[in-house]
Design an enzyme around this catalytic site. Structure first.
Site, PDB file in Angstrom:
ATOM      1  N   PRO A   2       0.918  -1.222  -0.077  1.00 27.27           N
ATOM      2  CA  PRO A   2      -0.093   0.226  -0.188  1.00 27.27           C
ATOM      3  C   PRO A   2       0.805   1.259   0.096  1.00 27.27           C
ATOM      4  O   PRO A   2       1.821   1.332   0.721  1.00 27.27           O
ATOM      5  CB  PRO A   2      -0.705  -0.051   1.385  1.00 27.27           C
ATOM      6  CG  PRO A   2      -0.943  -1.590   1.718  1.00 27.27           C
ATOM      7  CD  PRO A   2       0.635  -2.119   1.163  1.00 27.27           C
ATOM      8  N   GLU A   3       0.621   2.216  -0.813  1.00 28.65           N
ATOM      9  CA  GLU A   3       1.133   3.366  -1.161  1.00 28.65           C
ATOM     10  C   GLU A   3       0.298   4.656  -0.240  1.00 28.65           C
ATOM     11  O   GLU A   3      -0.810   4.300   0.459  1.00 28.65           O
ATOM     12  CB  GLU A   3       1.604   3.664  -2.300  1.00 28.65           C
ATOM     13  CG  GLU A   3       2.392   2.695  -2.992  1.00 28.65           C
ATOM     14  CD  GLU A   3       2.775   2.955  -4.231  1.00 28.65           C
ATOM     15  OE1 GLU A   3       3.017   4.132  -4.713  1.00 28.65           O
ATOM     16  OE2 GLU A   3       3.066   2.019  -5.189  1.00 28.65           O
ATOM     17  N   LYS A  67       3.685   6.461   4.143  1.00 30.81           N
ATOM     18  CA  LYS A  67       3.032   5.097   4.230  1.00 30.81           C
ATOM     19  C   LYS A  67       2.951   4.678   5.811  1.00 30.81           C
ATOM     20  O   LYS A  67       2.329   3.399   6.105  1.00 30.81           O
ATOM     21  CB  LYS A  67       3.797   3.946   3.662  1.00 30.81           C
ATOM     22  CG  LYS A  67       4.173   4.205   1.980  1.00 30.81           C
ATOM     23  CD  LYS A  67       4.973   3.394   1.481  1.00 30.81           C
ATOM     24  CE  LYS A  67       5.573   3.673   0.080  1.00 30.81           C
ATOM     25  NZ  LYS A  67       6.489   2.761  -0.432  1.00 30.81           N
ATOM     26  N   ARG A 294      12.814  -3.922  -9.114  1.00 30.24           N
ATOM     27  CA  ARG A 294      11.558  -3.814  -9.495  1.00 30.24           C
ATOM     28  C   ARG A 294      11.099  -3.895 -10.934  1.00 30.24           C
ATOM     29  O   ARG A 294      11.853  -4.390 -11.619  1.00 30.24           O
ATOM     30  CB  ARG A 294      10.729  -2.544  -8.698  1.00 30.24           C
ATOM     31  CG  ARG A 294      11.456  -2.449  -7.457  1.00 30.24           C
ATOM     32  CD  ARG A 294      10.669  -1.269  -6.690  1.00 30.24           C
ATOM     33  NE  ARG A 294      11.346  -0.697  -5.582  1.00 30.24           N
ATOM     34  CZ  ARG A 294      10.645  -0.278  -4.468  1.00 30.24           C
ATOM     35  NH1 ARG A 294       9.563   0.015  -4.465  1.00 30.24           N
ATOM     36  NH2 ARG A 294      11.251   0.049  -3.467  1.00 30.24           N
TER      37      ARG A 294
END
Length: 306
Positions: A2-3, A67, A294
């Protein structure tokens, strides 16, 4: 992971239920949730210790930086840290609802009491921390003064776990120009700088790709070689994209991210996860490339590397 928009959506959902509430009981069902991904050596009885620390405590409005999410306690000195990690969920339930099998901790909450009255039993709720993979974390931490905004000496109290990260684009006093100047000193790809929580917090892989696409900047472009105006445009785009995502309740790729009522986010992404699909702006197929450990998603036409 989650950002900022997802964590802020959860914070807003929590605010209605926890602000002014009192903790009437704590049940830690799996003490692993009291550790972190790098520290799972949990002392025996840690759940009882946490329960003793917060039982009877009043809760203030939940707060966030980047976050990181925490709920200050009414003593003004401590906070309940609630880190979602990759798989954590904060869910509000009535006491009679069955527990999800991945529930790790339960906080029994009584609402604020009207003058001269006690809270009615039907108004009591439970804040449940559900975490399938146990990448999240619950704990008590001190409130400390966090990092100041770039270009400012003003600091605000934050949960200790957020003390060393930079302010995020939604905080009052966030200075786009000052932050862009700091970015311009980095001889790293601009995406790497956006992901550096010591420069600006709250932006992760998803919204970095989305912001760079909105600003027309290639993720591999070196920050130090970009004009200040382009760096400011990237930060403004990050704020705009995340605001739109927040309006839609964030982004849900699977069942692991939900709001406190169990609903998923509805934000429609423009580039992230859309490899091979046409760019919504020009129709060119979106490209996915490895970026460190990533991936980056971008439009090779709209985001030419200069």
């Amino acid at each position: 992971m989650p950002e900022l928009p997802e964590v802020e959506s959860v914070r807003r959902g929590l605010a209605r239920w926890v602000t002014g509430a009192r903790v009437e009981g704590v049940r830690v069902l799996d003490e692993r949730i009291l550790g972190t991904t790098s520290q799972r050596d949990i002392p025996a009885g840690a759940g009882r210790v946490l329960a003793a620390e917060v039982d009877g405590a009043g809760l203030l409005a939940p707060e966030r930086r980047g976050k990181f999410l925490w709920v200050p306690l009414s003593d003004g000195q401590r906070a309940l840290a609630l880190h979602l990690g990759m798989s954590g969920q904060l869910r509000i339930h009535t006491p009679d609802e069955p527990l999800h099998r991945h529930t790790r901790a339960v906080f029994e909450l009584a609402p604020p009491e009207p003058p001269g009255q006690g809270p009615a039993a039907e108004e009591r709720v439970e804040l449940r921390f559900v975490d399938q993979r146990i990448f999240g974390h619950v704990g008590i931490e001190p409130l400390v003064y966090g990092r100041a905004h770039w270009g400012s000496a003003e600091r605000r109290p934050v949960g200790a776990s957020a003390a060393e990260i930079a302010p995020d684009p939604f905080e009052e006093g966030f200075d786009v120009a000052a932050t862009a100047r700091v970015m311009g000193l980095r001889r790293s790809p601009v995406k790497a700088v956006l992901l550096d929580q010591g420069v600006v917090s709250g932006i992760g892989n998803i919204y970095a790709d989305e912001a760079l696409h909105a600003a027309g900047v290639h993720p591999a472009a070196l920050a130090a070689r970009l004009r200040p105006a382009r760096l400011r445009a990237v930060l403004e785009a990050a704020r705009s994209v995340m605001a739109a995502a927040l309006d839609a309740g964030g982004t849900s790729f699977d069942a692991l991210y939900v709001h406190v009522n169990g609903e998923s986010g509805r934000y429609a992404l423009n580039v992230y996860g859309r490899e091979g699909h046409p760019c919504k702006r020009c129709g060119t197929p979106i490209v996915r490339e490895k970026f460190r450990n990533r991936s980056s998603h971008f439009c090779p036409r709209c985001q030419r590397k200069r």
